[in-house]
Enzyme design. Sequence first.
Site, PDB file in Angstrom:
ATOM      1  N   ARG A  50       0.858  -1.255  -0.202  1.00  0.00           N
ATOM      2  CA  ARG A  50      -0.097   0.066   0.208  1.00  0.00           C
ATOM      3  C   ARG A  50       0.937   1.177   0.120  1.00  0.00           C
ATOM      4  O   ARG A  50       2.042   1.241   0.446  1.00  0.00           O
ATOM      5  CB  ARG A  50      -0.664   0.051   1.217  1.00  0.00           C
ATOM      6  N   GLY A  55      -1.742  -1.095   7.408  1.00  0.00           N
ATOM      7  CA  GLY A  55      -2.647  -1.985   6.822  1.00  0.00           C
ATOM      8  C   GLY A  55      -4.287  -1.894   6.960  1.00  0.00           C
ATOM      9  O   GLY A  55      -4.689  -0.729   6.783  1.00  0.00           O
ATOM     10  N   GLY A 130       5.738  -8.267  -1.775  1.00  0.00           N
ATOM     11  CA  GLY A 130       6.646  -9.008  -1.507  1.00  0.00           C
ATOM     12  C   GLY A 130       6.215 -10.481  -1.526  1.00  0.00           C
ATOM     13  O   GLY A 130       5.213 -10.857  -1.717  1.00  0.00           O
ATOM     14  N   THR A 154       0.294 -10.666   6.374  1.00  0.00           N
ATOM     15  CA  THR A 154      -0.259 -10.039   5.138  1.00  0.00           C
ATOM     16  C   THR A 154      -1.915  -9.862   5.360  1.00  0.00           C
ATOM     17  O   THR A 154      -2.509  -9.301   4.473  1.00  0.00           O
ATOM     18  CB  THR A 154      -0.096 -10.735   3.963  1.00  0.00           C
ATOM     19  N   GLY A 193     -22.750  -9.359  11.853  1.00  0.00           N
ATOM     20  CA  GLY A 193     -21.779  -9.215  12.655  1.00  0.00           C
ATOM     21  C   GLY A 193     -21.153  -8.065  13.167  1.00  0.00           C
ATOM     22  O   GLY A 193     -22.062  -7.103  13.046  1.00  0.00           O
ATOM     23  N   GLU A 198     -21.794  -2.315  13.003  1.00  0.00           N
ATOM     24  CA  GLU A 198     -21.197  -1.155  13.152  1.00  0.00           C
ATOM     25  C   GLU A 198     -21.296  -0.099  11.924  1.00  0.00           C
ATOM     26  O   GLU A 198     -21.836   1.209  12.045  1.00  0.00           O
ATOM     27  CB  GLU A 198     -19.553  -0.911  13.284  1.00  0.00           C
ATOM     28  N   HIS A 456     -16.654   6.843  42.742  1.00  0.00           N
ATOM     29  CA  HIS A 456     -17.972   7.369  42.559  1.00  0.00           C
ATOM     30  C   HIS A 456     -18.192   9.022  42.301  1.00  0.00           C
ATOM     31  O   HIS A 456     -17.427   9.688  42.562  1.00  0.00           O
ATOM     32  CB  HIS A 456     -18.665   7.198  43.834  1.00  0.00           C
TER      33      HIS A 456
END
Length: 477
Positions: A50, A55, A130, A154, A193, A198, A456
Amino acid sequence: MCSHIQKIGFKMSKSNTEFDVIVIGAGPGGYVCAIRAAQLGLKTACVEKRDTLGGTCLNIGCIPSKALLHASEKYSEAENHFADFGIKTGKVSLDLKAMMKHKDDVVDSNTKGIEFLFKKNKITWLKGAGSIPAKGEVKVGKDTYKAKHIVIATGSDVASLPGIEIDEKKVVSSTGALELTKVPNKMVVIGGGVIGLEMAAVWSRLGASVTVIEYMNKILPPMDNEISKEAQKIFKKQGLDFKLSTKVTEVKNTKSGVKLTTEPANGGDAETLDADIVLVAVGRKAYTDKLGLDKVGVKTDDRGRIETDGHFKTNVDGIYAIGDVIAGPMLAHKAEEEGVVLAEMLAGQSGHIDYNLIPGVVYTWPEVAEVGKTEEQLKDEGVDYKVGKFPFMANGRARAMGAIDGFVKILADAKTDQVLGAHIIGPEAGTLIAEITAVMEFGGSSEDIARTCHAHPTLEEVVKEAALAVDGRPLHI
Ligand code: FAD
Ligand code: NAD
């Protein structure tokens, strides 16, 4: 030999092509492994194809999704909840371009941060894809480098369903769902999931009508049943629509959007539904494309994940693998822990990861967090356990925040009281789970949590009360 250096008349010195460690992939597994290896004095390079480091997690995963979750949560608060706190606003409106810029800026600063850390730790970034032509060798473009240890990090890639083509326009993966330029009127999410929920949260807060289709009979299938049920109840109240025990059999592009055909998972009549945008969020798969694993003889399992032993070694000497590309939960912090432990082992130290104690968090509102065993797992394993539960509704701080949905549930061994699992749905669940994880790391008991003084008024008091409830003595209910 580095071809670009050769071109301008230099001969590459041996020291620039030989390393103690070459890590392939600069996600949280790979970049953390590289940093720790360099800290320990190993000459380290990291290959990343990239244009930016970090990642999946930093570029198209954890970080951009959390930036949009945070921003959309603020939008929803302003639209729906400020008035409850006596705050008057004019009409709240959305500037989606600015929200996306916030996300892009957050990604940019995070990925640049890793570049800075590489420079600081003198890690060589080998830019490009790579591959491993032979033991002890990594090829990047036309250049071949030597390494005593090669670490494959990877990561993973989007998984799809047979017959469904992800075009990242109308049928998107999480990557496309983080880049939409318009709020869809109707969005269908395939997969209830973590990603599905999300992303459903983001786009429904911003105005989309969202239906989540899940194959299993509950959302967040691996989670504790009570938590899944509560989550579905709360998300339904927030406007999400769920179709459980349902499978998608066809997704077809139409002029105006997408038409989906569904069937009950156990057979029955087909139904159709229309959407502007379909998000496919049915999991991720290990990514090993073009690494040349066959050539060098590295074994993978039936799901394409690299097989490793307890020390991250593959079946080929000197080649290791960590993170999403091997078995285990596909989580950034799991990959990071593996990166650190492996680097330390390569430097001659020892290390260990307790995979039972890797917390999982879903960053919806309220958040969902878990660590250790679920009640169903304990039942299956025939473990005699006690349960302590306490609702956020009975906590002063949660009331002050207007965040009373959810509860903390602690599971402890019936005889020894050792904490075996904890499951939280509620405000800041992802932060609250850390205390219980730390107690579990030390083999602590629910009594240890119950006897610890908690400030508290805090949300942490709900954790303490749940621990007291394990012994049947909560104070505020
Ligand atoms: P990756 O992060 O996938 O990195 C692998 C890197 O290797 C990539 O940059 C890739 O370009 C590079 N690469 C691959 N092959 C080669 C090659 N041959 N040569 C050079 N480079 C190569 N996890 C959490 O814990 N919390 C979250 O909140 C969270 N949110 C997420 C949200 C989304 C939308 C997604 C998709 C994932 C999320 N995850 C989250 C999961 C998390 O992103 C992954 O578990 C984590 O990134 C795995 O790290 P990794 O280092 O194993 O691999
Ligand atoms: P997931 O495994 O969490 O969820 C996939 C869901 O799709 C499951 O509930 C599954 O039953 C369902 N499914 C599978 N096939 C289906 C079908 N044909 N029809 C309907 N439903 C189907 O995977 P994900 O949400 O794609 O996330 C991928 C990975 O990324 C996960 O391992 C997750 O840990 C990681 N991630 C983590 C976070 C976080 O930590 N907050 C956030 C996003 C992603």
